[in-house]
Enzyme design. Structure first.
Site, mmCIF file in Angstrom:
data_model
loop_
_atom_site.group_PDB
_atom_site.id
_atom_site.type_symbol
_atom_site.label_atom_id
_atom_site.label_comp_id
_atom_site.label_asym_id
_atom_site.label_seq_id
_atom_site.Cartn_x
_atom_site.Cartn_y
_atom_site.Cartn_z
ATOM 1 C CE LYS A 207 -3.596 2.254 2.731
ATOM 2 N NZ LYS A 207 -4.524 2.153 3.859
ATOM 3 C CD GLU A 213 9.148 -6.181 7.178
ATOM 4 O OE1 GLU A 213 8.939 -5.049 6.678
ATOM 5 O OE2 GLU A 213 8.977 -6.437 8.382
ATOM 6 N N GLY A 267 -4.966 -2.029 4.759
ATOM 7 C CA GLY A 267 -4.217 -3.161 4.202
ATOM 8 C C GLY A 267 -4.900 -4.489 4.476
ATOM 9 N NE ARG A 268 -6.759 -3.892 10.581
ATOM 10 C CZ ARG A 268 -6.102 -2.749 10.763
ATOM 11 N NH1 ARG A 268 -4.932 -2.552 10.187
ATOM 12 N NH2 ARG A 268 -6.631 -1.797 11.509
ATOM 13 C CD GLU A 353 -2.163 -4.492 11.366
ATOM 14 O OE1 GLU A 353 -2.716 -4.382 10.262
ATOM 15 O OE2 GLU A 353 -0.941 -4.681 11.494
ATOM 16 C CG HIS A 384 -5.351 -36.335 15.587
ATOM 17 N ND1 HIS A 384 -5.528 -37.609 16.079
ATOM 18 C CD2 HIS A 384 -6.306 -36.155 14.654
ATOM 19 C CE1 HIS A 384 -6.532 -38.186 15.434
ATOM 20 N NE2 HIS A 384 -7.034 -37.322 14.571
ATOM 21 C CE LYS A 504 5.574 -1.168 10.155
ATOM 22 N NZ LYS A 504 4.709 -0.398 9.275
HETATM 23 O O1 LIG Z 1 1.047 -2.738 2.197
HETATM 24 P P1 LIG Z 1 2.132 -2.133 3.007
HETATM 25 O O2 LIG Z 1 2.122 -0.638 2.990
HETATM 26 O O3 LIG Z 1 3.466 -2.678 2.555
HETATM 27 O O4 LIG Z 1 1.930 -2.566 4.488
HETATM 28 C C1 LIG Z 1 2.022 -3.887 4.904
HETATM 29 C C2 LIG Z 1 1.586 -4.066 6.341
HETATM 30 O O5 LIG Z 1 2.505 -3.417 7.187
HETATM 31 C C3 LIG Z 1 2.137 -2.596 8.264
HETATM 32 O O6 LIG Z 1 3.104 -2.693 9.246
HETATM 33 C C4 LIG Z 1 0.771 -2.766 8.851
HETATM 34 O O7 LIG Z 1 0.807 -3.190 10.183
HETATM 35 C C5 LIG Z 1 -0.127 -3.675 8.068
HETATM 36 O O8 LIG Z 1 -1.444 -3.255 8.300
HETATM 37 C C6 LIG Z 1 0.172 -3.638 6.602
HETATM 38 O O9 LIG Z 1 -0.728 -4.497 5.935
#
Ligand SMILES: O=P(O)(O)OC[C@H]1O[C@H](O)[C@H](O)[C@@H](O)[C@@H]1O
Length: 543
Positions: A207, A213, A267-268, A353, A384, A504
């Site tokens: 986003k 990452e 994002g979620r 979240e 199990h 972060k």
């Molecule tokens: O889609 P991005 O901007 O890369 O974000 C990826 C993810 O990282 C963040 O740390 C948020 O906690 C998430 O809500 C998000 O989905």
């Protein structure tokens, strides 16, 4: 509502009601009222919910519905659908429901014609997906794409990864998808090992397009590709999904190959839009649109059904019931479907979240527990492993069981066995087995207590005809709205996630101390200092 909902009459009435119900066993509730099995069910689209095995009665549902009214749920649903800025801490609208609205709907928010923009992106995605699927889109050496690798994390990974796994039986064009998310090099290295650069397409999904990452993995992927095919190959092997065109261009991806979304999609909550591109390439635009129709079915139900017949409201309010009135800490999600093996992980981000917050939208501290801890594994594997605790442990763990009547493919009646297990588990959890029943089977007296199954352990059972794109959409929308219901009652902002920022920032501050050849100088705390020194010793650097 404004202020503290735990001070409301409705909250107090539930507290009193809980005291009456706390000592009651589901065996008694069923004995007194066998009709509850028929009454305590709801249908929404293709989903059938049985909630009779809950520590609740018709009265509980009435009181919970009254609390939802008191919390202003009805107005809040309309506020969300109308594009009001209900994400207050970020001053944004919350419009994931618009990702699946029909083209003809009129909705202008902050000057934007939302459905028109949503459908413009969907159309571009569809055209692109068709080209890849039809082998028209070719890699730099003229070969068609065989594998799409989505590089993203959090909401830019879990949704498409979960849905691809769920719907992989529908991947019919010979294009497979993979998902790389972790900054752990094992993820990208392991995934690239057996791939052919000539037939691999990377979808870099972020986003913000600033996530460490994702950008790091994307750089590694680009080096791998360029090493094999040269700089010019990037245009044919990299596309992006983002809200941030400038950053996409800066990374070196042509924005003509970028699929956009907007800041009003969390994002979620985003995989039914452009973040679902890898899924759409695998299953095709038509199936993807069937999935969107499934989402819409649940959206309509949520918006129109009365609260006491409304599946997300009932399930959300039962979440409140156990979290705030029975002190339950967690909710297990137990899909009896191997294909849904990533569904609990997906729900963890969606729910935790969203609702893991300690202050209300107005900044005042909450006065009740918020945020259920979601966890789970597919049945029967879980049986199990951890069901022992569910059956005989000391904790109350409400659970959602999810099953399907028809498998995509069956062998030797396996699917009916799977369903028999689901049904047996929920019945055993609810009704258990008494000491008398166990003794009557001739069990030695000293063993009887070990075998007693206390029962009275609440479950929801969701049954659907088959795991299809549509039923998956319905299920995901169901949980999205459950989150919304709970967040509304708790009065929190379910759409921000400030709590992930500090870690972060600290990681980026700490990284130089780990990588430099010079002795480290600054540390956040003494425990971390020792760990940094230990790490450096192990890595052969001056500690
Ligand atoms: O889609 P991005 O901007 O890369 O974000 C990826 C993810 O990282 C963040 O740390 C948020 O906690 C998430 O809500 C998000 O989905």
């Amino acid at each position: 509502m404004d202020g503290d909902i735990t001070q409301s009459q409705e909250w107090a009435a539930l507290g009193k009601h809980q005291e009456e119900l706390a000592g009651r066993h589901l065996r008694e509730l069923f004995a007194e009222d066998p009709g509850r099995a028929e009454r305590m069910t709801v249908t929404a689209g293709d989903l059938y919910l049985d909630y009779a095995k809950h520590r609740a009665t018709g009265r509980t549902v009435e009181l919970l519905a009254a609390l939802a009214e008191r919390a202003g749920l009805r107005d809040r649903i309309e506020a969300m659908l109308g594009g009001e800025h209900i994400n207050v801490s970020e001053d944004r609208a919350v419009l994931h429901v618009a990702l699946r609205m029909p083209r003809e709907v009129e909705l202008v928010v902050d000057g934007q014609d939302v459905p028109a923009d949503v459908h413009a992106v969907l159309d571009r995605m569809s055209a692109f997906a068709d080209r890849v699927r039809g082998k028209e889109w070719k890699g730099a050496t003229g070969k068609p794409i065989e594998t799409v690798v989505n590089i993203g994390i959090g909401g830019s990974d879990l949704g498409p990864a979960m849905a691809y796994e769920a719907l992989r039986d529908y991947a019919d064009a010979g294009v497979a998808a993979r998902f790389v998310s972790n900054i752990d090099p094992a993820d990208i290295v392991g995934n690239l090992r057996d791939l052919d650069p000539e037939t691999t397409l990377f979808v870099v999904s972020s986003k913000t397009f600033t996530t460490l990452e994702t950008l790091t993995n994307a750089r590694v992927a680009r080096s791998w590709l360029v090493g094999a095919l040269g700089d010019d190959a990037v245009a044919k092997h990299f596309v992006a999904v983002s809200t941030n065109a400038a950053k996409v261009a800066e990374f070196g991806i042509d924005t003509a190959n970028m699929f956009g979304f907007w800041d009003w999609v969390g994002g979620r909550y985003s995989y039914d839009g452009a973040i679902g591109l890898s899924l759409m390439i695998a299953i095709g635009p038509e199936r993807f649109r069937e999935m969107l129709a499934g989402f819409r079915t649940m959206d309509e139900h949520f918006r129109t059904a009365p609260f006491d017949r409304n599946m997300p409201v009932i399930m959300g309010m039962l979440g409140i019931w156990y979290t705030d009135f029975f002190d339950a800490e967690t909710r297990a999600v137990l899909p009896y479907s191997q294909r849904l093996h990533r569904f609990p992980a997906y729900l963890q981000q969606l729910t935790m979240e969203s609702n893991g917050k300690s202050v209300r939208a107005d900044g005042t501290p909450v006065t009740a527990q918020t945020g259920e801890i979601f966890w789970g594994e597919p049945g029967t594997n879980g049986q199990h492993a951890f069901y022992q605790l569910l059956h005989q442990g000391t904790r109350l763990v409400p659970a959602d069981f999810i099953g399907f009547a028809e498998p995509y493919e069956d062998r030797e009646g396996m699917h009916d066995q799977l369903t028999a297990n689901l049904l047996a588990q929920t019945s055993a959890l609810a009704f258990g087995k008494t000491a008398e029943e166990i003794a009557a089977e001739g069990t030695a007296a000293e063993i009887v207590p070990h075998k007693v199954m206390p029962g009275n352990r609440p479950t929801s059972t969701i049954l659907a005809p088959k795991l299809t794109p549509s039923t998956l959409g319905q299920l995901v929308a169901l949980y999205e709205h459950i989150v919304f219901v709970e967040g509304t009652v708790w009065g929190i902002d379910s759409f921000d996630q400030w709590g992930v920022e500090l870690g972060k920032k600290m990681a980026s501050d700490l990284a130089p101390a780990l990588t430099s050849e010079e002795p480290p100088t600054s540390f956040p705390d003494p425990s971390t200092e020792r760990l940094v020194r230990r790490y450096r010793e192990l890595r052969g650097r001056r500690a």
